[in-house]
Scaffold this active site. Structure first.
Site, short mmCIF file in Angstrom:
data_model
loop_
_atom_site.label_atom_id
_atom_site.label_comp_id
_atom_site.label_asym_id
_atom_site.label_seq_id
_atom_site.Cartn_x
_atom_site.Cartn_y
_atom_site.Cartn_z
CG ASP A 54 0.24 9.10 0.95
OD1 ASP A 54 0.25 7.82 1.28
OD2 ASP A 54 -0.37 9.89 1.77
CG HIS B 84 -1.85 -1.03 1.10
ND1 HIS B 84 -3.28 -0.74 0.56
CD2 HIS B 84 -2.00 -2.26 1.17
CE1 HIS B 84 -3.89 -1.98 0.68
NE2 HIS B 84 -3.21 -3.03 1.02
O1 F6P Z 1 -0.25 3.29 3.78
C1 F6P Z 1 0.04 2.22 4.50
C2 F6P Z 1 -0.96 1.90 5.77
O2 F6P Z 1 -0.99 0.42 6.02
C3 F6P Z 1 -2.38 2.49 5.61
O3 F6P Z 1 -3.27 1.63 5.59
C4 F6P Z 1 -2.47 3.25 6.79
O4 F6P Z 1 -2.57 4.43 6.33
C5 F6P Z 1 -1.29 3.09 7.58
O5 F6P Z 1 -0.36 2.53 7.00
C6 F6P Z 1 -1.39 2.21 8.89
O6 F6P Z 1 -0.76 2.68 9.88
P1 F6P Z 1 -1.16 2.13 11.34
O7 F6P Z 1 -1.85 0.74 11.41
O8 F6P Z 1 0.57 1.86 11.72
O9 F6P Z 1 -1.89 3.16 12.11
#
Ligand code: F6P
Length: 481
Positions: free
Chosen positions: A364, A157
């Site tokens: 991003d 992602h």
């Molecule tokens: O961008 C990757 C990601 O997995 C998104 O889904 C989300 O913005 C973030 O990272 C999740 O971060 P965390 O679970 O550490 O809050």
């Protein structure tokens, strides 16, 4: 086919709960409908001597959600350590922020191995696995070592950086070799995919042909699958949310003034400092815009135990306070700054209330806020999206006002342009963006990936047998079952 989806963070089917992060929120509606089993972390930990991994399992639409307690001894080293202090900064091209100890790496691999063993419980004869994100780069290799011969897919992602940056991650070679156990590796953009394959060729010395590479795991294909949203659902939510108490209060408080909105996790990749500076510059360059536009910045705290995040939180708070001190009036606050999360149902209404959406990350993967902001607009009088050229979404949403998030003055000028844009141009741009969003929905993303993953089964030559455990992975401890 029985689909098993795996991600670190999962979402429960409760639309009114605040959600952190795009992945969980994006996956929820499609996983719910698909009948898949979604396995992830419960957010709780448990001591590593457990005989059977403990999972709380509940129904999720036509399928199930299994939330696993991860091993207490390794959770910190895995989540705040290797995943978010080594991989996350590297994947967002912040090699200067990479911090990782051998213990963190060992914990990361332990949790990947733990997850692989836990997945055996949810496997059926016709299971296909789809692993999400950088928390589980080595999970496919662990599953292969447990004898799983079914298709295993992976989707990243985040962005994938250039070789020079990824080479700053300790054990990068071992990890990326392990990634080749995935039959299909999905990226958000062409650039990410090219960077990955460039590494595979140059650092691993493997031959890449038509996006595929053969290793001891068999054939692995890298391809681009830009993630989307459900625009119809979002538009409906936005219309409905206009009567939500939070949204109504916001509208009343604006008193005819216009609003710009930013919604982000409090993360250094999101470009919050430069964004606040851009508003500061805009009010300095165009004092007439004072009182006519304010910024609502929602910055949901995240990964607070990591030093870089704590520092950022203080830095942004101080800057917002300085800017409000300089430009504010007794009855006017230029920036409303909120450190909390909102449900998607409320966010949709907040987006619709704002005439400008500011999505200006330094790096991003996709940034679904950009797509959600567009989908939430009123077709008759849509707002303007100001979008960083370094968000994956910029590849599709060319009709946004594209900015360089390092150029503070340029962003200030662009936000002012957004405010004066005539209705006809706003509508043209909005329609062009909606067309893209409606042709690349989350449903299509999900279906395309799963179809491509199933196809890999037919193309796969016979795999080499798993290596003896000790030669492949020395860290796996006997304590974790
Ligand atoms: O961008 C990757 C990601 O997995 C998104 O889904 C989300 O913005 C973030 O990272 C999740 O971060 P965390 O679970 O550490 O809050």
């Amino acid at each position: 086919m029985n689909l098993v989806v795996v991600s670190n963070r999962v979402a429960r089917g409760k639309p009114n709960e605040p959600m952190t992060g795009g992945l969980a929120a994006a996956l929820l509606p499609v996983v719910e409908k698909s009948g898949a089993i979604w396995v992830g972390s419960s957010g709780r930990v448990r001591d590593g001597n457990q005989k059977e991994p403990f999972a709380e399992v509940e129904a999720l639409g036509a399928g199930a959600l299994a939330m696993l307690d991860l091993p207490a001894a390794h959770y910190g080293g895995y989540y705040e350590g290797f995943a978010n202090s080594a991989l996350w900064p590297a994947l967002h091209s912040r090699a200067d922020l990479i911090r990782a100890s051998e213990e963190d790496y060992a914990s990361y691999r332990e949790v990947n191995a733990f997850m692989a063993r836990a997945l055996l419980r949810f496997r059926k004869d016709d299971s296909v696995f789809w692993i999400q994100d950088y928390h589980f780069l080595a999970l496919g290799a662990e599953l292969r070592d447990l004898g799983i011969d079914k298709p295993i897919g992976f989707f990243l992602h985040t962005p994938w950086p250039t070789r020079a940056v990824i080479e700053g991650v300790p054990h990068h070679r071992e990890l990326i070799e392990a990634m080749l156990a995935y039959d299909l590796i999905g990226f958000q953009t062409e650039e990410d995919c090219e960077n990955f394959l460039g590494y595979v060729e140059a650092d691993l010395g493997l031959v890449v042909r038509d996006g595929s590479v053969t290793s001891r795991y068999g054939r692995s294909r890298a391809a681009v699958f830009p993630i989307g949203i459900d625009p119809d659902k979002f538009a409906q939510q936005a219309t409905k949310a206009m009567t939500h108490p939070d949204v109504s209060r916001l509208r009343r408080s604006l008193n005819g003034e216009r609003l710009a909105i930013g919604v982000d996790r409090l993360d250094y990749s999101k470009g919050l400092i430069n964004r606040v500076k851009a508003f500061d510059r805009m009010w300095t360059m165009h004092p007439s815009l004072k009182r006519t536009i304010s910024l609502l910045q929602i910055a949901t705290p995240s990964r607070g135990g990591i030093e870089a995040y704590g520092n950022l939180q203080s830095e942004v708070a101080k800057l917002v306070s300085d800017v409000n001190g300089i430009h504010g009036e007794v009855d006017w606050t230029p920036i409303r700054y909120l450190n909390k999360g909102f449900s998607q149902a409320v966010l949709a209404g907040l987006y619709r209330t704002a005439q400008v959406g500011v999505v200006t990350p330094l790096q991003d993967g996709m940034n679904l806020v950009a797509k959600e902001y567009v989908a939430a607009q009123n077709a008759a009088d849509p707002g303007v999206l100001v979008l960083s050229k370094f968000a994956g979404a910029a590849n599709e949403l060319e009709a946004a006002l594209i900015v360089n998030p390092h150029d503070v003055d340029g962003m200030a000028r662009t936000i002012a342009t957004a405010l004066s844009m005539p209705l006809a141009e706003r509508r043209l741009r909005w329609e062009a963006m909606m067309e893209k969003i409606c042709t690349g929905t989350i449903q299509q993303w999900f279906a395309n990936f799963v179809e491509a993953l199933q196809d890999t089964g037919a193309e796969q030559p016979e795999r080499a047998p798993p290596l003896a455990e000790a030669t492949h992975w020395p860290y796996r401890s006997a304590r974790i079952h």
